[in-house]
Design a protein around this motif. Structure first.
Motif, PDB file in Angstrom:
ATOM      1  N   SER A 229      10.113  -2.453   2.034  1.00  0.00           N
ATOM      2  CA  SER A 229       9.730  -1.793   3.002  1.00  0.00           C
ATOM      3  C   SER A 229       8.684  -0.705   2.374  1.00  0.00           C
ATOM      4  O   SER A 229       7.795  -0.355   3.200  1.00  0.00           O
ATOM      5  N   GLY A 230       8.952  -0.151   1.280  1.00  0.00           N
ATOM      6  CA  GLY A 230       8.135   0.712   0.991  1.00  0.00           C
ATOM      7  C   GLY A 230       6.790   0.113   0.810  1.00  0.00           C
ATOM      8  O   GLY A 230       5.625   0.789   1.008  1.00  0.00           O
ATOM      9  N   ILE A 231       6.744  -1.057   0.013  1.00  0.00           N
ATOM     10  CA  ILE A 231       5.163  -1.786  -0.079  1.00  0.00           C
ATOM     11  C   ILE A 231       4.532  -1.951   1.234  1.00  0.00           C
ATOM     12  O   ILE A 231       3.401  -1.763   1.585  1.00  0.00           O
ATOM     13  N   ARG A 232       5.414  -2.352   2.426  1.00  0.00           N
ATOM     14  CA  ARG A 232       4.765  -2.508   3.802  1.00  0.00           C
ATOM     15  C   ARG A 232       4.225  -1.188   4.021  1.00  0.00           C
ATOM     16  O   ARG A 232       3.065  -0.952   4.758  1.00  0.00           O
ATOM     17  N   ASP A 233       4.792   0.014   3.814  1.00  0.00           N
ATOM     18  CA  ASP A 233       4.387   1.285   4.336  1.00  0.00           C
ATOM     19  C   ASP A 233       3.057   1.438   3.615  1.00  0.00           C
ATOM     20  O   ASP A 233       2.240   2.151   4.094  1.00  0.00           O
ATOM     21  N   LEU A 234       3.251   1.470   2.370  1.00  0.00           N
ATOM     22  CA  LEU A 234       1.979   1.595   1.360  1.00  0.00           C
ATOM     23  C   LEU A 234       0.780   0.829   2.019  1.00  0.00           C
ATOM     24  O   LEU A 234      -0.367   1.345   1.885  1.00  0.00           O
ATOM     25  N   LYS A 235       0.834  -0.010   2.394  1.00  0.00           N
ATOM     26  CA  LYS A 235      -0.204  -1.171   3.066  1.00  0.00           C
ATOM     27  C   LYS A 235      -0.608  -0.252   4.265  1.00  0.00           C
ATOM     28  O   LYS A 235      -1.891  -0.425   4.528  1.00  0.00           O
ATOM     29  N   LYS A 236       0.244   0.132   4.790  1.00  0.00           N
ATOM     30  CA  LYS A 236      -0.312   0.741   6.458  1.00  0.00           C
ATOM     31  C   LYS A 236      -0.986   2.054   5.919  1.00  0.00           C
ATOM     32  O   LYS A 236      -2.346   2.258   6.667  1.00  0.00           O
ATOM     33  N   ILE A 237      -0.687   2.813   4.786  1.00  0.00           N
ATOM     34  CA  ILE A 237      -1.775   3.699   4.388  1.00  0.00           C
ATOM     35  C   ILE A 237      -3.013   3.449   4.217  1.00  0.00           C
ATOM     36  O   ILE A 237      -4.045   3.787   4.136  1.00  0.00           O
ATOM     37  N   TYR A 238      -3.182   2.270   3.180  1.00  0.00           N
ATOM     38  CA  TYR A 238      -4.331   1.630   2.985  1.00  0.00           C
ATOM     39  C   TYR A 238      -5.431   1.383   4.185  1.00  0.00           C
ATOM     40  O   TYR A 238      -6.352   1.726   4.229  1.00  0.00           O
ATOM     41  N   PHE A 239      -4.632   0.856   5.077  1.00  0.00           N
ATOM     42  CA  PHE A 239      -5.456   0.487   6.324  1.00  0.00           C
ATOM     43  C   PHE A 239      -5.738   1.633   7.215  1.00  0.00           C
ATOM     44  O   PHE A 239      -6.942   1.801   7.860  1.00  0.00           O
ATOM     45  N   TYR A 240      -4.882   2.674   7.082  1.00  0.00           N
ATOM     46  CA  TYR A 240      -5.163   3.779   7.845  1.00  0.00           C
ATOM     47  C   TYR A 240      -6.310   4.633   7.061  1.00  0.00           C
ATOM     48  O   TYR A 240      -7.302   4.887   7.810  1.00  0.00           O
ATOM     49  N   LEU A 241      -6.433   4.497   5.866  1.00  0.00           N
ATOM     50  CA  LEU A 241      -7.626   5.006   5.098  1.00  0.00           C
ATOM     51  C   LEU A 241      -8.745   4.403   5.525  1.00  0.00           C
ATOM     52  O   LEU A 241      -9.863   4.953   5.404  1.00  0.00           O
ATOM     53  N   VAL A 242      -8.724   2.839   5.379  1.00  0.00           N
ATOM     54  CA  VAL A 242      -9.759   2.034   5.501  1.00  0.00           C
ATOM     55  C   VAL A 242     -10.275   2.586   7.086  1.00  0.00           C
ATOM     56  O   VAL A 242     -11.612   2.539   7.381  1.00  0.00           O
TER      57      VAL A 242
END
Ligand SMILES: Cc1cc2nc3c(=O)[nH]c(=O)nc-3n(C[C@H](O)[C@H](O)[C@H](O)COP(=O)(O)OP(=O)(O)OC[C@H]3O[C@@H](n4cnc5c(N)ncnc54)[C@H](O)[C@@H]3O)c2cc1C
Length: 368
Positions: A229-242
């Motif tokens: 679940s942590g990796i899924r959340d880190l991907k959300k951060i990536y897309f938020y930053l994009v």
């Protein structure tokens, strides 16, 4: 060197006449993929050499391997080497499986190879950056564990240090690879080949995993929690930053020289996710197969994951603090903080990894 008006026999022409640039670029992609295996293998060798020295060198009446700070270095080195190897396996697996699947009608043609290497060019560049920086970090810590002898040319760390250093420069410097990887992913998203839009829409809908597999080809929705679940959340951060960068910088100025810092920070986030996810996927497979040594593999993945979380938090701060108006920064940081996994206590984990590394003399050669 400049070649002008040189006659080339027809049978020696690579690809189509006038399309040599594609062959040259794909040679770089292949070189970056192979370099990741080279860096990972050498990193493991450095770990084994350092582990042996730590058991032989005595200070204050003990082998230095008895000291907690040396154990911490060995554990961090082991987790970086394991993560680098996981990235090298994943990247070469992506390329080789895609080549096997090209048409099922005999060996792939030159065009098949060029198309596959182009498709995975971002992964090849990210793998080169991740593994070469892991290799450099190991060489640096090896020299530190050897102390004053490490600085002397008569001991192996001086050579390891110098040899590691070139890997951040050739096959495209790591600065160029960062910019290249991020640009390749954005261009593919703009063309519709990667579904960044659904991933960004899912951020506000709070859908559990909608579209988030867009960043890479594998879904990490299996295996052990809380890293999955942590990796899924880190991907959300990536897309938020994009999304933040896309709103803050006009599309046709995105790749300008004065916006490189944003692109490189985005690339760093993507590279950390690629590294943490590759390591996690490997451990999840290891556990599913019931292979021995899964406790060690999981501990290595936890250390790697925590390092990625810290780096991603720092790059997110860089981007958001530069783009946000003063009043907005707090709300942006609050927004991403719900996705930034809480720090995990690693003191026991590192002690366990160090004991295993000292027992084995490094990482097992045959770890799944
Ligand atoms: C031991 C060794 C072996 C090599 N082997 C080969 C080989 O087999 N084949 C081959 O083709 N080449 C080879 N090279 C060359 C190598 O690929 C280049 O050194 C490398 O690509 C960097 O180019 P440069 O040295 O001209 O540095 P420069 O391009 O001058 O870069 C200097 C610095 O500026 C940064 N920089 C440059 N342009 C940009 C930009 N647009 N944006 C942001 N930052 C930028 C770079 O990242 C770097 O930090 C080798 C080099 C060495 C030292």
């Amino acid at each position: 060197m400049q070649l002008d008006d040189v006659a080339i026999p027809v049978e020696n022409v690579l690809g189509a006449v006038g399309k040599g640039h594609k062959v040259a670029m794909c040679t770089l992609n292949l070189g970056r993929m192979k370099m990741s295996a080279n860096c990972a293998g050498t990193a493991k060798k450095i770990l084994a050499t350092t582990t042996q020295y730590a058991t032989e060198r005595r200070q204050f009446g003990h082998p230095i391997a008895d000291f907690g700070l040396i154990q911490r270095k060995l554990a961090d080195m082991a987790s970086r080497a394991y993560a680098a190897e996981s990235v090298a396996y994943r990247t070469s697996g992506l390329v080789y499986h895609a080549l096997e699947d090209t048409d099922g009608m005999g060996p792939p043609t030159l065009d098949d190879k060029l198309n596959t290497l182009t498709e995975f060019s971002a992964e090849c560049a990210m793998a080169k950056v991740f593994t070469s920086e892991a290799y450099n970090a190991l060489a640096d810590e090896a020299l530190q564990v050897f102390g004053g002898y490490g600085f002397s040319e008569e001991y192996s760390p001086a050579r390891m240090y110098r040899d590691s250093r070139i890997t951040r420069i050739y096959e495209g410097t790591n600065e160029i690879c960062r910019l290249y990887a991020q640009r390749a992913m954005l261009r593919r998203a703009w063309k519709g080949d990667l579904d960044f839009d659904s991933a960004i829409e899912a951020l506000s809908a709070e859908a559990p995993n909608g579209g988030l597999e867009a960043l890479q080809h594998a879904d990490s929705n299996w295996g052990f929690e809380p890293i999955a679940s942590g990796i899924r959340d880190l991907k959300k951060i990536y897309f938020y930053l994009v999304q933040a960068v896309s709103e803050g910088i006009e599309k046709d100025r995105m790749f300008d020289a004065d916006n490189q810092q944003y692109m490189a920070s985005l690339a760093d986030v993507a590279i950390e996710i690629f590294g943490a996810e590759s390591t996690y996927l490997r451990v999840a497979k290891h556990k599913l197969a019931g292979a021995p040594g899964s406790d060690l593999a999981e501990a290595l993945a936890r250390i790697c994951f925590q390092r990625s979380v810290e780096r991603i938090g720092s790059e997110a701060n860089e981007i958001l603090s530069a783009l946000a108006e003063h009043g907005d920064l707090r709300s942006h940081l609050d927004h991403i903080s719900k996705w930034l996994p809480l720090p995990a206590g690693l003191i026991e984990t590192r002690a366990f990894v160090a004991r295993s590394v000292l027992d084995i003399g490094g990482l097992p050669a045959s770890m799944t």
